[in-house]
Write an enzyme that holds these catalytic residues in place. Structure first.
Site, mmCIF file in Angstrom:
data_model
loop_
_atom_site.group_PDB
_atom_site.id
_atom_site.type_symbol
_atom_site.label_atom_id
_atom_site.label_comp_id
_atom_site.label_asym_id
_atom_site.label_seq_id
_atom_site.Cartn_x
_atom_site.Cartn_y
_atom_site.Cartn_z
ATOM 1 N N TYR A 1 27.736 1.985 -2.474
ATOM 2 C CA TYR A 1 28.127 3.092 -3.363
ATOM 3 C C TYR A 1 28.999 4.128 -2.650
ATOM 4 C CZ TYR A 1 24.226 1.345 -6.254
ATOM 5 O OH TYR A 1 23.361 0.574 -6.990
ATOM 6 N N ASP B 1 17.736 6.562 -5.247
ATOM 7 C CA ASP B 1 18.200 5.187 -5.012
ATOM 8 C C ASP B 1 19.707 5.195 -4.765
ATOM 9 O OD1 ASP B 1 17.999 2.174 -5.174
ATOM 10 O OD2 ASP B 1 19.507 2.569 -6.713
ATOM 11 N N GLY C 1 0.789 -1.228 0.000
ATOM 12 C CA GLY C 1 0.000 0.000 0.000
ATOM 13 C C GLY C 1 0.821 1.279 0.000
ATOM 14 N N VAL C 2 2.120 1.158 0.247
ATOM 15 C CA VAL C 2 2.987 2.349 0.226
ATOM 16 C C VAL C 2 3.144 2.825 -1.217
ATOM 17 C CG1 VAL C 2 5.410 3.074 0.561
ATOM 18 C CG2 VAL C 2 4.223 1.779 2.349
ATOM 19 N N LYS D 1 20.422 0.055 -0.012
ATOM 20 C CA LYS D 1 20.623 -1.394 -0.112
ATOM 21 C C LYS D 1 21.640 -1.874 0.918
ATOM 22 C CE LYS D 1 20.182 -0.664 -5.090
ATOM 23 N NZ LYS D 1 20.834 0.650 -5.285
ATOM 24 N N LEU E 1 16.238 9.080 -8.972
ATOM 25 C CA LEU E 1 17.630 9.317 -9.369
ATOM 26 C C LEU E 1 18.499 8.201 -8.809
ATOM 27 C CD1 LEU E 1 19.800 11.447 -10.521
ATOM 28 C CD2 LEU E 1 20.186 11.986 -8.099
ATOM 29 N N HIS F 1 21.052 -6.112 -1.664
ATOM 30 C CA HIS F 1 21.683 -5.685 -2.922
ATOM 31 C C HIS F 1 21.720 -6.797 -3.968
ATOM 32 C CE1 HIS F 1 24.516 -2.334 -4.404
ATOM 33 N NE2 HIS F 1 24.145 -3.027 -5.454
ATOM 34 N N MET G 1 5.215 4.951 -4.220
ATOM 35 C CA MET G 1 6.605 5.280 -4.554
ATOM 36 C C MET G 1 6.617 5.987 -5.910
ATOM 37 S SD MET G 1 9.695 2.549 -5.182
ATOM 38 C CE MET G 1 9.298 2.057 -6.847
ATOM 39 N N PRO G 2 7.291 7.136 -6.013
ATOM 40 C CA PRO G 2 7.420 7.746 -7.335
ATOM 41 C C PRO G 2 8.140 6.779 -8.287
ATOM 42 C CG PRO G 2 8.128 9.282 -5.609
ATOM 43 C CD PRO G 2 7.969 7.933 -4.964
ATOM 44 N N ALA G 3 7.563 6.551 -9.456
ATOM 45 C CA ALA G 3 8.120 5.556 -10.380
ATOM 46 C C ALA G 3 9.531 5.929 -10.832
ATOM 47 C CB ALA G 3 7.203 5.428 -11.601
HETATM 48 P P1 NAP Z 1 21.953 4.320 -16.259
HETATM 49 O O1 NAP Z 1 21.205 5.142 -15.305
HETATM 50 O O2 NAP Z 1 21.199 3.508 -17.251
HETATM 51 O O3 NAP Z 1 23.006 5.200 -17.063
HETATM 52 C C1 NAP Z 1 23.882 6.048 -16.399
HETATM 53 C C2 NAP Z 1 24.900 6.554 -17.408
HETATM 54 O O4 NAP Z 1 24.236 7.313 -18.410
HETATM 55 C C3 NAP Z 1 25.934 7.460 -16.807
HETATM 56 O O5 NAP Z 1 27.158 7.209 -17.471
HETATM 57 C C4 NAP Z 1 25.404 8.863 -17.125
HETATM 58 O O6 NAP Z 1 26.474 9.755 -17.222
HETATM 59 C C5 NAP Z 1 24.746 8.634 -18.457
HETATM 60 N N1 NAP Z 1 23.562 9.468 -18.717
HETATM 61 C C6 NAP Z 1 22.599 9.809 -17.829
HETATM 62 N N2 NAP Z 1 21.621 10.492 -18.431
HETATM 63 C C7 NAP Z 1 21.965 10.587 -19.738
HETATM 64 C C8 NAP Z 1 21.350 11.186 -20.845
HETATM 65 N N3 NAP Z 1 20.186 11.824 -20.730
HETATM 66 N N4 NAP Z 1 21.992 11.102 -22.052
HETATM 67 C C9 NAP Z 1 23.184 10.455 -22.149
HETATM 68 N N5 NAP Z 1 23.806 9.856 -21.114
HETATM 69 C C10 NAP Z 1 23.202 9.926 -19.922
HETATM 70 O O7 NAP Z 1 22.927 3.289 -15.509
HETATM 71 P P2 NAP Z 1 23.265 2.910 -14.006
HETATM 72 O O8 NAP Z 1 23.875 4.025 -13.279
HETATM 73 O O9 NAP Z 1 23.999 1.639 -14.083
HETATM 74 O O10 NAP Z 1 21.848 2.567 -13.351
HETATM 75 C C11 NAP Z 1 21.038 3.531 -12.697
HETATM 76 C C12 NAP Z 1 20.974 3.285 -11.221
HETATM 77 O O11 NAP Z 1 20.564 1.951 -10.941
HETATM 78 C C13 NAP Z 1 22.316 3.374 -10.508
HETATM 79 O O12 NAP Z 1 22.793 4.685 -10.366
HETATM 80 C C14 NAP Z 1 21.990 2.692 -9.218
HETATM 81 O O13 NAP Z 1 21.249 3.545 -8.371
HETATM 82 C C15 NAP Z 1 21.152 1.526 -9.726
HETATM 83 N N6 NAP Z 1 21.966 0.305 -9.992
HETATM 84 C C16 NAP Z 1 21.728 -0.778 -9.210
HETATM 85 C C17 NAP Z 1 22.437 -1.953 -9.403
HETATM 86 C C18 NAP Z 1 22.152 -3.133 -8.543
HETATM 87 O O14 NAP Z 1 22.913 -4.108 -8.556
HETATM 88 N N7 NAP Z 1 21.077 -3.108 -7.783
HETATM 89 C C19 NAP Z 1 23.432 -2.014 -10.399
HETATM 90 C C20 NAP Z 1 23.651 -0.899 -11.185
HETATM 91 C C21 NAP Z 1 22.907 0.247 -10.976
HETATM 92 P P3 NAP Z 1 26.445 11.237 -16.516
HETATM 93 O O15 NAP Z 1 26.389 11.024 -15.033
HETATM 94 O O16 NAP Z 1 27.724 11.839 -16.974
HETATM 95 O O17 NAP Z 1 25.231 11.931 -17.053
#
Ligand code: NAP
Length: 295
Positions: free
Chosen positions: A49, A44, A10-11, A74, A18, A107, A13-15
């Site tokens: 991190y 997130d 029921g909570v 996480k 960042l 995680h 969350m904005p879809a």
């Molecule tokens: P992403 O959000 O798909 O892509 C990030 C990359 O895209 C960065 O290099 C960013 O560079 C660039 N970027 C961002 N907006 C852009 C745009 N409008 N045009 C062109 N390039 C752009 O990848 P991600 O960081 O791997 O995933 C997002 C989030 O998911 C993470 O930050 C983290 O919170 C989470 N995550 C979780 C796990 C897990 O194991 N649970 C693993 C990976 C990630 P700039 O910063 O230079 O813009």
């Protein structure tokens, strides 16, 4: 404008949130401030991190109230186990400078110590019962991990955060999540893992895919905005990462256009079925051993 998703308890969350993976601590405070100024109300982060403290600083500097922002973090594997994970909450609170979390997730499954993964999840259940977190969940769980978790625990995870972009859509994971009422949250939603530097030169950058570029051009939008819209229209949460204020704002500017069913289908069809991130079934002893400092 925003889209709110209702979790299985029921909570809401904005879809769209960042992400801050690989956001250097010195850039994270400003990134969070930019995001909150642009309208984001969901961040997130993760113990692993190394920037929870700066996420908290960004929140406080923004002037946006704690209760208005959905904070997700996480537990890292080295803190798995019942008591250890209860303490991981203390560490996260101390660094973030808050007194509750909106969403606390494991995680990843630890295949070499799944019993400790289960114990960690039981600690999340306790934190939920005690009102210290508003929702609990997992990340990188494949259907068989979910199955093993569900038989051993009482509370169905609210969220499963997994690698999900047009080149890797994990339909089996999405189906298993849906079957159990678990919300799918996409990490690397704009395909970051297909292009971030140093992760292997043979990767194909989904941002440059001609089909996505064409759809973007047709709407006067960017490939990133098209991918974010694709997630939102299919009911997923997405947490694109950027530390660039213009890209942070652009990634949130996705509420003034809509993809058609054909376009959604074209994007779905790009799935290559090949994971870019680590295999959740493979233990990574060195990485797992990373110690999360006290607050
Ligand atoms: P992403 O959000 O798909 O892509 C990030 C990359 O895209 C960065 O290099 C960013 O560079 C660039 N970027 C961002 N907006 C852009 C745009 N409008 N045009 C062109 N390039 C752009 O990848 P991600 O960081 O791997 O995933 C997002 C989030 O998911 C993470 O930050 C983290 O919170 C989470 N995550 C979780 C796990 C897990 O194991 N649970 C693993 C990976 C990630 P700039 O910063 O230079 O813009």
């Amino acid at each position: 404008m925003t889209i709110e998703l209702t979790l299985n308890n029921g909570v809401t969350m904005p879809a769209l949130g960042l992400g801050v993976f690989q956001s250097a601590p010195e850039d994270t405070t400003a990134a969070v401030q930019s995001a909150l100024a642009a309208g984001y109300r969901h961040i997130d982060t993760a113990a692993a991190y190394g920037n929870e403290r700066e996420v908290g600083e960004g929140l406080r500097a923004s002037g946006v109230g704690r209760s208005e922002v959905f904070i997700e973090t996480k537990v890292w594997v080295s803190d798995y186990g019942y008591e250890q994970t209860l303490h991981a909450w203390d560490k996260a609170m101390g660094k973030l400078g808050v007194d509750y979390l909106d969403l606390f997730i494991l995680h990843q499954p630890a295949p070499d110590r799944f019993d400790q993964t289960i114990a960690a999840y039981k600690a999340l259940e306790k934190l939920l019962d005690d009102g210290k977190v508003r929702a609990i969940g997992v990340s990188n769980f494949m259907p068989h991990h979910l199955k093993e978790l569900l038989v051993a625990t009482d509370i169905v995870p609210a969220v499963n955060q997994v690698e999900l972009h047009p080149y890797f859509t994990q339909p089996d994971v999405q189906a298993a999540n849906a079957e159990h009422g678990i919300l799918t949250q996409a990490w690397s939603p704009i395909g970051g893992i297909t292009f971030y530097p140093g992760w292997g030169e043979e990767r194909r950058n989904v941002m440059e895919d001609p089909a996505i570029v064409a759809i973007a051009q047709a709407h006067g939008k960017t490939p990133a905005q098209v991918m974010i819209r694709w997630h939102l229209q299919q009911g997923r949460s997405a947490i694109p990462k950027s530390t660039n204020p213009d890209r942070i704002a652009a990634n949130f500017d996705v509420f003034d256009f809509e993809l058609g069913d054909t376009e959604l289908g074209v994007i779905d069809a790009l799935d290559r079925g090949v994971r870019n991130g680590p295999d959740p079934d493979v233990a990574r002893p060195e990485r797992f051993a990373m110690v999360i400092p006290e607050a």
